[in-house]
Design an enzyme around this catalytic site. Structure first.
Site, short mmCIF file in Angstrom:
data_model
loop_
_atom_site.label_atom_id
_atom_site.label_comp_id
_atom_site.label_asym_id
_atom_site.label_seq_id
_atom_site.Cartn_x
_atom_site.Cartn_y
_atom_site.Cartn_z
N ALA A 42 36.04 88.71 40.16
CA ALA A 42 37.30 88.44 39.48
C ALA A 42 38.44 88.41 40.51
CB ALA A 42 37.56 89.51 38.43
N GLN A 80 41.04 90.17 40.69
CA GLN A 80 41.40 91.53 41.11
C GLN A 80 40.14 92.34 41.46
OE1 GLN A 80 44.10 93.14 41.98
NE2 GLN A 80 45.38 91.33 41.68
N SER A 81 39.11 91.69 41.98
CA SER A 81 37.86 92.37 42.31
C SER A 81 38.04 93.42 43.40
CB SER A 81 36.83 91.33 42.76
OG SER A 81 35.74 91.96 43.41
N ASN A 82 37.65 94.64 43.10
CA ASN A 82 37.64 95.70 44.13
C ASN A 82 36.52 95.44 45.13
OD1 ASN A 82 39.65 97.37 42.75
ND2 ASN A 82 38.02 97.65 41.23
N CYS A 117 35.37 92.55 46.13
CA CYS A 117 35.77 91.53 47.11
C CYS A 117 36.71 92.12 48.16
CB CYS A 117 36.43 90.35 46.38
SG CYS A 117 35.24 89.35 45.46
#
Ligand code: PLP
Length: 333
Positions: A73, A75-77, A79
């Site tokens: 997503a 706001q992926s943590n 990534c």
């Protein structure tokens, strides 16, 4: 083949600390509550993915890769932690992100850019569906990409959580009490699968209570089946002969609220309560929801003063800065 230290890149600060939340326990008049602080694992503001990335990046380096490709997503943590881990190791990083490029970069996205990741906007695809195409393109340009799957959840990544349970059992030998329950947010399943394997090796007798965060199934399969399959594969990688059944899996889907990433009243209450009682910051998507689940279970007496609970803080706090006023109830509501 069993995982060996040869394939581990030492990236994070481990063991992560465990703190007792005495003010919260006495407020709830419930079990003793401890918190495992994986939000302090280091690497681009930390989180649970660092444990997986130590093995995934180790594998990438052993394979001679020069670039890491993953997705999630906006706001992926996962990534953001992957971008930081790649930078630490001198590797490039390409991210397949859900949504469109925003006008203002905030939270995890701001950090992805700061960390030098190349971003690919993939619209409705927020689970890394575009990763193969990105890799094809990179290979045409003579690069050697390494795919880290969605959430870092394959056996190599999940193995990080087998080791996490070994780490916890060592902390218990150093004086922590035995836990009756470990409560944590479960989404792509690697954390849960690795914990299942690690728990059967190192900390038996404690219930692993996963709080499901995301309504959607993974590629048409239920999260339960994915976790069981991944646990079996991870056990094999760890050289541990063990079968897991769906019956022994505890995955609670009672706290999905209005869907992935939507902060509702329960998440708001959990975020503000833990911030104001303990001075600890949770995140709006995962740990806020998992803590809301724990509070509800304690209030319903599913866990009592006879129990000792470990809440696993899996990180995600940078996403707070992307939510702004949504973290608070509108005035007068
Ligand atoms: C990814 C993530 C989880 C879930 O871990 P999985 O291994 O994907 O199930 C929980 N909390 C936070 C903050 C995360 O970023």
């Amino acid at each position: 083949m069993a995982v060996t230290d040869r394939h581990r890149s030492r990236l994070g600060f481990f063991p992560t600390p465990v703190a007792e939340l005495t003010r919260l326990s006495s407020l709830l008049q419930g079990p003793r509550i401890f918190m495992k602080r994986d939000d302090l694992s280091g690497v681009g503001l930390g989180g649970n993915k660092v444990r997986k990335l130590e093995y995934l990046i180790g594998d990438a380096l052993a394979a001679g890769a020069d670039i890491i490709v993953t997705g999630g997503a906006a706001q992926s943590n996962h990534c953001r932690q992957t971008a930081a881990a790649a930078a630490m190791c001198g590797l490039g990083c390409h991210l397949a992100l859900g949504g469109e490029a925003p006008a203002a970069f905030q939270g995890n996205l701001l950090l992805d850019r700061l960390l030098g990741a190349e971003l690919h906007w993939c619209g409705s695809h927020r689970k890394g569906e575009e990763i193969p195409e990105i890799c094809d393109e990179l290979r045409k340009r003579g690069r050697n990409p390494y795919i880290v799957p969605y959430g870092g959840s394959n056996p190599i990544g999940a193995y990080g959580f087998v080791e996490a349970m070994r780490e916890l059992s060592a902390q218990q030998k150093d004086g922590l009490p035995p836990f009756t329950h470990i409560v944590f947010a479960s989404s792509s399943g690697g954390t849960h699968a690795g914990m299942l394997v690690g728990s059967s090796l190192f900390t038996s007798g404690c219930r692993l209570v996963g709080i499901s965060i995301d309504k959607e199934d993974l590629q048409g399969d239920s999260l339960e089946r994915c976790i069981i399959r991944l646990a079996a594969e991870t056990a094999e990688l760890a050289g541990h002969k063990k079968v897991f059944s769906e019956e022994e899996l505890i995955l609670c889907a009672d706290y999905l609220g209005d869907g992935y990433g939507v902060v509702g009243a329960p998440e708001r209450e959990a975020l503000t309560l833990i911030a104001r009682q303990e001075g600890i910051l949770l995140d709006p998507v995962y740990t806020g929801r998992a803590m809301a689940g724990l509070l509800d279970m304690i209030r319903k007496k599913k866990m009592t003063q006879k129990d000792t609970v470990l809440f696993w803080h899996t990180g995600g706090t940078p996403a707070l800065f992307a939510y702004g006023n949504d973290l608070f109830s509108p005035p007068g509501s």
